[in-house]
Design a protein around this motif. Structure first.
Motif, PDB file in Angstrom:
ATOM      1  N   ASP A   3       0.742  -1.199   0.063  1.00 47.11           N
ATOM      2  CA  ASP A   3       0.055  -0.084   0.017  1.00 47.11           C
ATOM      3  C   ASP A   3       1.088   1.110   0.106  1.00 47.11           C
ATOM      4  OD1 ASP A   3      -1.629   2.466   0.917  1.00 47.11           O
ATOM      5  OD2 ASP A   3      -2.990   0.841   2.076  1.00 47.11           O
ATOM      6  N   CYS A   6       1.185   3.265   3.073  1.00 49.18           N
ATOM      7  CA  CYS A   6       1.252   2.616   4.278  1.00 49.18           C
ATOM      8  C   CYS A   6       2.926   2.676   4.897  1.00 49.18           C
ATOM      9  CB  CYS A   6       0.986   1.396   4.218  1.00 49.18           C
ATOM     10  SG  CYS A   6       1.065   0.369   5.758  1.00 49.18           S
ATOM     11  N   PHE A   8       4.163   1.088   7.392  1.00 54.88           N
ATOM     12  CA  PHE A   8       4.828  -0.084   7.805  1.00 54.88           C
ATOM     13  C   PHE A   8       5.223  -1.010   6.410  1.00 54.88           C
ATOM     14  CE2 PHE A   8       3.467  -0.908  12.410  1.00 54.88           C
ATOM     15  CZ  PHE A   8       4.203   0.179  12.912  1.00 54.88           C
ATOM     16  N   CYS A   9       4.364  -0.842   5.450  1.00 52.18           N
ATOM     17  CA  CYS A   9       4.785  -1.427   4.111  1.00 52.18           C
ATOM     18  C   CYS A   9       6.268  -0.764   3.656  1.00 52.18           C
ATOM     19  CB  CYS A   9       4.013  -0.994   2.998  1.00 52.18           C
ATOM     20  SG  CYS A   9       2.179  -2.253   2.600  1.00 52.18           S
ATOM     21  N   HIS A  48       0.558  -6.298   2.558  1.00 48.09           N
ATOM     22  CA  HIS A  48       0.086  -5.520   3.289  1.00 48.09           C
ATOM     23  C   HIS A  48      -1.396  -6.133   3.667  1.00 48.09           C
ATOM     24  CE1 HIS A  48      -1.799  -1.661   4.697  1.00 48.09           C
ATOM     25  NE2 HIS A  48      -3.025  -2.053   4.141  1.00 48.09           N
ATOM     26  N   HIS A  99      -1.619  -1.701   9.362  1.00 51.26           N
ATOM     27  CA  HIS A  99      -0.948  -2.628   8.651  1.00 51.26           C
ATOM     28  C   HIS A  99      -0.653  -3.704   9.902  1.00 51.26           C
ATOM     29  CE1 HIS A  99       2.488  -4.088   5.908  1.00 51.26           C
ATOM     30  NE2 HIS A  99       2.580  -4.960   7.031  1.00 51.26           N
TER      31      HIS A  99
HETATM   32 ZN    ZN Z   1       1.043  -1.928   4.953  1.00 53.72          ZN
END
Ligand code: ZN
Ligand code: AMP
Length: 136
Positions: A3, A6, A8-9, A48, A99
């Motif tokens: 994503d 995102c 955390f991605c 994700h 996430h």
């Molecule tokens: Zn993510």
């Protein structure tokens, strides 16, 4: 799938640097920047999924295996007295990053944290009703 929006991605896939304590093809495990205790880490799948409900079963299983392995490592090497595994789904439950991630929180005697809940009360009738509601 990643994503674009995102964080955390981006961290899991190495686009944003992090303090990584473990990495393989499917996961990165990083130190939390706002740690509850010394060693607080986050298990991040590279793919994700917003939360547990979107997470493929296979990934869920592997995440828990990683929690076992790294949790044992933390307790041994950081000389922790215990470990909490926390996983939040939805804002009401305290999820701030959408996430999926598992928190590994090493616990130390007198660390000042309290990751527990206040026990409530429930009648036998209510328990029976809730049991049936959950089963659907
Ligand atoms: Zn993510
Ligand atoms: P949750 O409330 O379960 O969504 O947890 C999000 C966690 O991510 C919190 O413990 C934050 O301290 C942590 N966090 C947020 N941004 C970062 C970041 N860039 N690097 C490491 N940890 C982060």
């Amino acid at each position: 799938m990643k994503d674009e929006n995102c964080i955390f991605c981006k961290i899991a896939n190495g686009e944003i640097p992090s303090k990584t304590i473990y990495e393989d093809d499917d996961f990165r495990v990083i130190l939390d920047l706002g740690p509850a205790t010394k060693g607080h880490a986050l298990i991040l799948p590279k793919e994700h999924s917003a939360n547990l409900f979107e997470l493929p079963e296979e990934t869920a299983g592997r995440a828990m295996k990683l929690a076992k392995k790294l949790g044992e490592q933390m307790v041994t090497n950081l000389k922790a007295d215990g470990l909490n595994i926390v996983q939040n789904n939805g804002e009401t439950a305290g999820q701030t990053v959408k996430h999926f991630h598992l928190h590994l929180i090493p616990r130390y005697k007198d660390d000042g944290q309290n990751i527990l809940w206040k026990p409530g009360e429930v009648s036998a009738d209510e328990l029976e009703l809730i049991k049936e509601q959950i089963k659907g």
